[in-house]
Design a protein around this motif. Structure first.
Motif, PDB file in Angstrom:
ATOM      1  N   ARG A  97      -1.245   7.515   9.410  1.00 10.41           N
ATOM      2  CA  ARG A  97      -2.052   6.436   9.979  1.00 10.41           C
ATOM      3  C   ARG A  97      -2.873   5.737   8.904  1.00 10.41           C
ATOM      4  N   HIS A  98      -3.409   6.517   7.978  1.00 13.44           N
ATOM      5  CA  HIS A  98      -4.188   5.936   6.881  1.00 13.44           C
ATOM      6  C   HIS A  98      -3.315   5.020   6.041  1.00 13.44           C
ATOM      7  N   ASP A  99      -2.108   5.469   5.731  1.00  9.14           N
ATOM      8  CA  ASP A  99      -1.199   4.661   4.916  1.00  9.14           C
ATOM      9  C   ASP A  99      -0.814   3.369   5.628  1.00  9.14           C
ATOM     10  N   ARG A 100      -0.552   3.452   6.937  1.00  2.89           N
ATOM     11  CA  ARG A 100      -0.180   2.251   7.685  1.00  2.89           C
ATOM     12  C   ARG A 100      -1.345   1.273   7.760  1.00  2.89           C
ATOM     13  N   ARG A 101      -2.557   1.803   7.963  1.00  5.57           N
ATOM     14  CA  ARG A 101      -3.733   0.929   8.022  1.00  5.57           C
ATOM     15  C   ARG A 101      -3.963   0.251   6.670  1.00  5.57           C
ATOM     16  N   SER A 102      -3.837   1.009   5.586  1.00  4.58           N
ATOM     17  CA  SER A 102      -4.028   0.445   4.256  1.00  4.58           C
ATOM     18  C   SER A 102      -3.022  -0.668   3.987  1.00  4.58           C
ATOM     19  N   ALA A 103      -1.760  -0.430   4.367  1.00  2.00           N
ATOM     20  CA  ALA A 103      -0.714  -1.437   4.163  1.00  2.00           C
ATOM     21  C   ALA A 103      -1.008  -2.693   4.983  1.00  2.00           C
ATOM     22  N   ALA A 151      -1.790  -8.372  -5.564  1.00  2.00           N
ATOM     23  CA  ALA A 151      -1.836  -7.277  -4.595  1.00  2.00           C
ATOM     24  C   ALA A 151      -1.591  -5.917  -5.242  1.00  2.00           C
ATOM     25  N   GLN A 152      -0.965  -5.883  -6.412  1.00  2.00           N
ATOM     26  CA  GLN A 152      -0.670  -4.625  -7.079  1.00  2.00           C
ATOM     27  C   GLN A 152      -1.711  -4.240  -8.121  1.00  2.00           C
ATOM     28  N   ALA A 153      -2.819  -4.986  -8.179  1.00  2.00           N
ATOM     29  CA  ALA A 153      -3.895  -4.637  -9.113  1.00  2.00           C
ATOM     30  C   ALA A 153      -4.575  -3.356  -8.653  1.00  2.00           C
ATOM     31  N   HIS A 154      -4.753  -2.407  -9.569  1.00  2.00           N
ATOM     32  CA  HIS A 154      -5.393  -1.132  -9.252  1.00  2.00           C
ATOM     33  C   HIS A 154      -6.592  -0.937 -10.183  1.00  2.00           C
ATOM     34  N   ILE A 155      -7.675  -0.402  -9.641  1.00  2.00           N
ATOM     35  CA  ILE A 155      -8.854  -0.177 -10.484  1.00  2.00           C
ATOM     36  C   ILE A 155      -8.535   0.769 -11.632  1.00  2.00           C
ATOM     37  N   ALA A 181      -8.376  -6.112  -7.878  1.00  2.00           N
ATOM     38  CA  ALA A 181      -8.336  -4.651  -7.994  1.00  2.00           C
ATOM     39  C   ALA A 181      -9.399  -4.022  -7.100  1.00  2.00           C
ATOM     40  N   LEU A 182     -10.593  -4.608  -7.080  1.00  2.00           N
ATOM     41  CA  LEU A 182     -11.646  -4.114  -6.192  1.00  2.00           C
ATOM     42  C   LEU A 182     -11.246  -4.314  -4.729  1.00  2.00           C
ATOM     43  N   GLY A 183     -10.642  -5.470  -4.430  1.00  2.00           N
ATOM     44  CA  GLY A 183     -10.190  -5.729  -3.073  1.00  2.00           C
ATOM     45  C   GLY A 183      -9.088  -4.778  -2.641  1.00  2.00           C
ATOM     46  N   GLN A 184      -8.165  -4.501  -3.549  1.00  2.00           N
ATOM     47  CA  GLN A 184      -7.071  -3.575  -3.244  1.00  2.00           C
ATOM     48  C   GLN A 184      -7.618  -2.179  -2.973  1.00  2.00           C
ATOM     49  N   TYR A 185      -8.600  -1.752  -3.770  1.00  2.00           N
ATOM     50  CA  TYR A 185      -9.203  -0.437  -3.567  1.00  2.00           C
ATOM     51  C   TYR A 185      -9.942  -0.392  -2.229  1.00  2.00           C
ATOM     52  N   ALA A 186     -10.602  -1.492  -1.872  1.00  2.00           N
ATOM     53  CA  ALA A 186     -11.291  -1.565  -0.587  1.00  2.00           C
ATOM     54  C   ALA A 186     -10.302  -1.381   0.564  1.00  2.00           C
ATOM     55  N   CYS A 187      -9.126  -1.989   0.443  1.00  2.00           N
ATOM     56  CA  CYS A 187      -8.090  -1.816   1.471  1.00  2.00           C
ATOM     57  C   CYS A 187      -7.656  -0.361   1.559  1.00  2.00           C
ATOM     58  N   ARG A 188      -7.485   0.275   0.414  1.00  2.00           N
ATOM     59  CA  ARG A 188      -7.101   1.682   0.397  1.00  2.00           C
ATOM     60  C   ARG A 188      -8.162   2.564   1.051  1.00  2.00           C
ATOM     61  N   GLN A 189      -9.414   2.113   1.008  1.00  3.95           N
ATOM     62  CA  GLN A 189     -10.513   2.861   1.621  1.00  3.95           C
ATOM     63  C   GLN A 189     -10.707   2.503   3.094  1.00  3.95           C
ATOM     64  N   HIS A 202     -11.204  -0.758   4.356  1.00  2.00           N
ATOM     65  CA  HIS A 202     -12.099  -1.883   4.596  1.00  2.00           C
ATOM     66  C   HIS A 202     -11.308  -3.190   4.713  1.00  2.00           C
ATOM     67  N   SER A 203     -11.599  -3.968   5.721  1.00  2.00           N
ATOM     68  CA  SER A 203     -10.941  -5.270   5.858  1.00  2.00           C
ATOM     69  C   SER A 203     -11.346  -6.167   4.694  1.00  2.00           C
ATOM     70  N   THR A 204     -10.376  -6.910   4.158  1.00  2.00           N
ATOM     71  CA  THR A 204     -10.579  -7.692   2.945  1.00  2.00           C
ATOM     72  C   THR A 204      -9.881  -9.040   3.085  1.00  2.00           C
ATOM     73  N   ARG A 205     -10.443 -10.072   2.467  1.00  2.00           N
ATOM     74  CA  ARG A 205      -9.824 -11.398   2.503  1.00  2.00           C
ATOM     75  C   ARG A 205     -10.032 -12.078   1.155  1.00  2.00           C
TER      76      ARG A 205
END
Length: 253
Positions: free
Chosen positions: A51-57, A68-72, A119-127, A129-132
């Motif tokens: 569920r976490h993986d689906r939500r992050s995606a 979208a592939q930027a990572h911290i 990268a910060l936005g991508q990490y937020a999604c992984r955590q 958090h909704s991001t735009r």
């Protein structure tokens, strides 16, 4: 009841992760050596992870990040950039996404502002958090669309509820009256409540003139600047450096 029936029922209950984990257990004889509680715990954990993986995606897709592939973790820590890895990771791993922080990434073109914001936005999604991601030079186009469809108020409401908003290329093009009004509404809705990331080539000292409406500029900057974390990037353009590398080189522009 057969194993296939159990798997079908899990799928019907939308417990896809548990269904997949149970199928895997059935295909691995060694798993039968585990006790019932251990096997159940593994099924539940797999469902949580799934569920976490689906939500992050889903959040990442909705964010529409430029990179979208930027990572911290892939931060380019060359000393000439004016940002040490320790400071970057301390910021990235802090509570900025939940504390309503404003982060300003400034510097010359090509120094990596947008990549770092993404990268910060991508990490937020992984955590979770909704991001735009919103590029300000195209704000006029988006405003025209939402006004034409009668969804302007709803659009503002969605931005206000978004936990992390990236405003890219702040100050790059002049603001007209509708964009200035919308930007003021966006900033006012988020100040102190939701995280906002701003990238800009324009030094902060010039923002007031760029907004070009003294009362609005005072109000907007009063909401943004007092508690903002500012990062000024230095050094040569990373885009120029990338032309000397292979196509697989990291894209921090």
């Amino acid at each position: 009841m057969t194993h296939n029936q159990t798997i079908a029922q899990l799928q019907e209950l939308r417990l896809q992760g548990m269904a997949q984990a149970l199928q895997r257990q059935l295909e691995q004889p060694a798993s039968t050596e585990l006790g019932f509680e251990q096997r159940l715990a593994l099924l539940v954990q797999h469902e949580i992870d799934s569920r976490h993986d689906r939500r992050s995606a889903r959040l990442l897709k909705q964010a529409s990040l430029k990179y979208a592939q930027a990572h911290i973790e892939d931060f380019d820590a060359r000393a000439s950039r004016g940002l040490e890895r320790a400071r970057w990771m301390a910021l990235a791993l802090s509570d900025w996404a939940t504390s309503g922080a404003t982060i300003i990434l400034s510097g010359a073109t090509g120094c990596g502002k947008t990549w770092l914001a993404c990268a910060l936005g991508q990490y937020a999604c992984r955590q979770g958090h909704s991001t735009r991601y919103l590029r300000l030079p195209r704000l006029g186009e988006e405003l025209g669309l939402v006004r034409a469809t009668g969804t302007y108020t709803r659009w503002l409401g969605k931005l206000a509820k978004t936990q992390v908003l990236i405003l890219d290329d702040w100050g790059l093009v002049a603001l007209d009256a509708p964009c200035r009004e919308a930007l003021m509404e966006i900033i006012d809705d988020r100040a102190g409540n939701r995280a906002t990331l701003i990238t800009s080539q324009l030094p902060v000292d010039h923002w007031h003139a760029w907004i070009d409406e003294p009362a609005v500029a005072d109000a907007m900057l009063d909401r943004l600047l007092p508690q903002a974390q500012r990062i000024v990037l230095k050094g040569e353009s990373l885009r120029a450096a990338r032309t000397k590398k292979t196509p697989s080189s990291a894209n921090q522009s």
